[in-house]
Write an enzyme that holds these catalytic residues in place. Structure first.
Site, short mmCIF file in Angstrom:
data_model
loop_
_atom_site.label_atom_id
_atom_site.label_comp_id
_atom_site.label_asym_id
_atom_site.label_seq_id
_atom_site.Cartn_x
_atom_site.Cartn_y
_atom_site.Cartn_z
N VAL A 1 51.06 31.45 -12.25
CA VAL A 1 51.90 31.52 -13.74
C VAL A 1 51.14 31.18 -14.78
CG1 VAL A 1 54.22 31.15 -12.49
CG2 VAL A 1 52.86 29.12 -13.35
N SER A 2 51.68 31.42 -16.01
CA SER A 2 50.72 31.34 -17.18
C SER A 2 50.89 29.77 -17.96
CB SER A 2 51.21 32.46 -18.46
OG SER A 2 51.21 33.75 -17.83
N THR A 3 51.81 29.13 -17.89
CA THR A 3 51.98 28.08 -18.07
C THR A 3 52.43 26.85 -16.93
OG1 THR A 3 54.33 28.00 -18.98
CG2 THR A 3 52.86 29.12 -20.37
N GLN B 1 56.21 26.69 -15.98
CA GLN B 1 56.63 27.84 -15.20
C GLN B 1 56.53 27.53 -13.60
OE1 GLN B 1 54.23 30.98 -17.04
NE2 GLN B 1 56.10 32.05 -17.55
#
Length: 196
Positions: free
Chosen positions: A8-10, A13
């Protein structure tokens, strides 16, 4: 060995959906990473997997966009996997590089994924341009008036206040508003110095 990779990007998340799908696919080990997919070099978990993968291994992901944000990166990763003697599988796109059809589909699906991202980016840019043409100011509104910003910057640079949190309390804004005001003032001063 089936090696699962979830991303996931962050940090906010969660990878639960990906982890469940990878477990259901029979992965022997599953790695997860909370990093942006923009730069391959800044993804230590994926790079560790790629450096340790070998013949008989298959790297498994839920969707192609969890692996790479561009066709170039996707093909680079798949080439690294291939050179190590391993295979690659994407569950959502039904791609398996152990088959000729799977290798061809990797290129086709990757190209469409990149095309879709570029279309979204172009639409966003056009929407912002249209809003500006109508007189809108895109982005978050400033938390402080120009006068308050100028005064806060004077207080900060004059040494009358040495704590940005204190300035934020004084003007009733978040500390990030103070930091942005100071950064803008410094950038403007630098530009004026450069032009002089």
């Amino acid at each position: 060995m089936l090696i699962g990779y979830a991303r996931v990007s962050t940090k906010e998340q969660e990878t639960h959906l990906q982890l469940d799908a990878l477990a259901a696919a029979g992965c022997d080990v599953i790695h997860q990473e909370k990093r942006s997919g923009k730069e391959l070099s800044k993804r230590p978990v994926l790079n560790s997997i790629l450096s340790g993968i070998g013949p008989g291994d298959t790297l498994v992901i839920l969707k192609l966009d969890r692996m790479a944000r561009s066709l170039k990166d996707l093909l680079t990763i798949i080439e690294m996997i291939k050179q190590s003697g391993a295979d690659f599988r994407s569950l959502s796109e039904s791609i398996d590089t152990s088959t000729p059809m799977g290798r061809m589909m990797t290129h086709v699906v990757g190209a469409f994924a990149q095309f879709e991202r570029e279309l979204i980016s172009e639409r966003t840019r056009m929407g912002i341009q249209a809003a500006v043409a109508r007189g809108s100011k895109p982005g978050r509104p400033r938390g402080m008036s120009a006068e308050d910003e100028a005064e806060a910057v004077r207080l900060w640079h004059g040494g009358m206040v040495t704590n940005k949190s204190e300035l934020a309390r004084r003007y009733g804004v978040h500390i990030s508003s103070i930091k942005r005001a100071i950064s803008r003032a410094e950038a403007t001063a630098q530009a004026e110095l450069f032009e002089a």
